[in-house]
Scaffold this active site. Structure first.
Site, PDB file in Angstrom:
ATOM      1  NE  ARG A 224      -4.165  -1.591  -0.110  1.00  0.00           N
ATOM      2  CZ  ARG A 224      -4.178  -2.669  -0.866  1.00  0.00           C
ATOM      3  NH1 ARG A 224      -3.114  -2.970  -1.592  1.00  0.00           N
ATOM      4  NH2 ARG A 224      -5.232  -3.448  -0.916  1.00  0.00           N
ATOM      5  CD  GLU A 253      -2.375   3.582  -5.901  1.00  0.00           C
ATOM      6  OE1 GLU A 253      -3.361   2.935  -6.339  1.00  0.00           O
ATOM      7  OE2 GLU A 253      -1.381   3.037  -5.403  1.00  0.00           O
ATOM      8  CG  HIS A 272      -2.466  -0.471  -7.244  1.00  0.00           C
ATOM      9  ND1 HIS A 272      -2.945   0.208  -6.145  1.00  0.00           N
ATOM     10  CD2 HIS A 272      -2.442  -1.778  -6.882  1.00  0.00           C
ATOM     11  CE1 HIS A 272      -3.216  -0.652  -5.175  1.00  0.00           C
ATOM     12  NE2 HIS A 272      -2.909  -1.867  -5.608  1.00  0.00           N
TER      13      HIS A 272
END
Length: 320
Positions: A224, A253, A272
């Site tokens: 994370r 993000e 990601h």
């Protein structure tokens, strides 16, 4: 019982679940199309339902994510609702991504790609080997363990960091608890973060800890983004730390197009994408986990990957 599937699996995989768990009635749809009326008329959800819906009557939610933080906060679920996560699903795919990032940074592949685009046959001085390196893996769950297993092929010395002390694990040479992270950070050639998001992991890598790392070390984060204080990371990069940094996750993000983090030559970022249901290994594991857990539910047995609603971690983890 009715099962609503909103997990992003393929039609043939859903057919396998339906065939193996024919004792259930299935509804399949996209998560963004789910209404409160639909939720009210099912007992079990496979996938990640919108937290703005009332989910309190559900018997079980079988998440398709490893993270569960948003579901254990703000009184979203009733105490009787069983919550499981998808830990174990992403390890193989993300371990490959980590090693890909390590090789890209170590072997100067980003620079060579620029040279190729400019039609330049030119050697880039420097580089690093993974071979015989000391690798610190912070977060020794499925992601960290699968990474350790693969890095052993490079003859690395693996140090794992866990919340709690545990017995020795195959592929891991040394295990310490988070209390001792400051002592092992200076030893590492590579630091790999595979952490979930919770209060204890937020900004774990602050300026002080980043400066404890070797100046020519490599930092990788695939857990994370909140595990690294981004402002501190930029400051430490400006001070000349790190041979390279690989980030598949960032704090906010998507990363703003004007963020200065884009401009560091030593930072390699992917959006990601290290784990997800485009990867066959992820879909395969999740489908089998879902089948087992639906069968456990039907037979009134304990489910796998039950989330501890106090910590956000899964219970009874066994690594092989």
């Amino acid at each position: 019982m009715k099962v609503l599937n909103i997990a992003p699996i393929r039609e043939e995989e859903l057919k396998k679940i339906k065939k193996t768990c024919s004792m259930f009635e299935f509804i399949n749809m996209r998560s963004q199309d789910v209404t409160q009326e639909i939720i009210d008329n099912v007992d079990i959800v496979v996938g990640n339902p919108n937290i703005n819906l009332n989910l309190k009557h559900l018997k079980a939610i079988l998440l398709c994510s490893a993270g569960s933080d948003q579901y254990i906060e703000n009184d979203i679920l009733d105490s009787h609702t069983i919550l499981t996560n998808a830990s174990g699903t992403y390890g193989k795919a993300i371990a490959e991504h980590i090693i890909g990032m390590m090789l890209t940074i170590n072997k100067n592949f980003m620079g060579y790609m620029k040279n190729q685009n400019n039609h330049q046959w030119q050697m880039i001085q420097g580089g690093k080997e993974i071979y015989h390196s000391t690798v610190l893996i912070v977060g020794l769950g499925d992601l960290g363990y699968e990474t350790a297993k693969r890095l052993k092929a490079f003859d690395c010395y693996i140090i794992g960091v866990k919340r709690r002390h545990c017995e020795s694990l195959k592929y891991v040479d040394e295990i310490v608890t988070t209390d001792y992270i400051n002592e092992v950070l200076p030893q590492a050639d590579f630091v790999i973060l595979t952490l979930p998001q919770n209060q204890s992991t937020y900004h774990l890598m602050n300026a002080e800890r980043l400066r404890l790392m070797k100046k020519d070390s490599v930092l990788i984060n695939v857990g994370r983004g909140s595990a690294i204080d981004t402002i501190s990371l930029k400051k430490v990069l400006d001070e000349g730390y790190f041979y390279g940094v690989g980030l598949d996750v960032v704090e906010d993000e998507p990363l703003d197009e004007n963020d200065t983090l884009w401009d560091y030559d030593r930072v390699f970022m992917t959006p990601h994408v290290s784990g997800g249901y485009e990867w066959e290994s992820c879909r395969e594991y999740f489908v089998e986990l879902t089948i087992r857990n639906l069968q456990h539910l039907y037979h009134h047995e304990q489910l796998e990957n039950i989330v501890d609603k106090d910590t956000g971690y899964r219970k009874n983890v066994i690594l092989k």
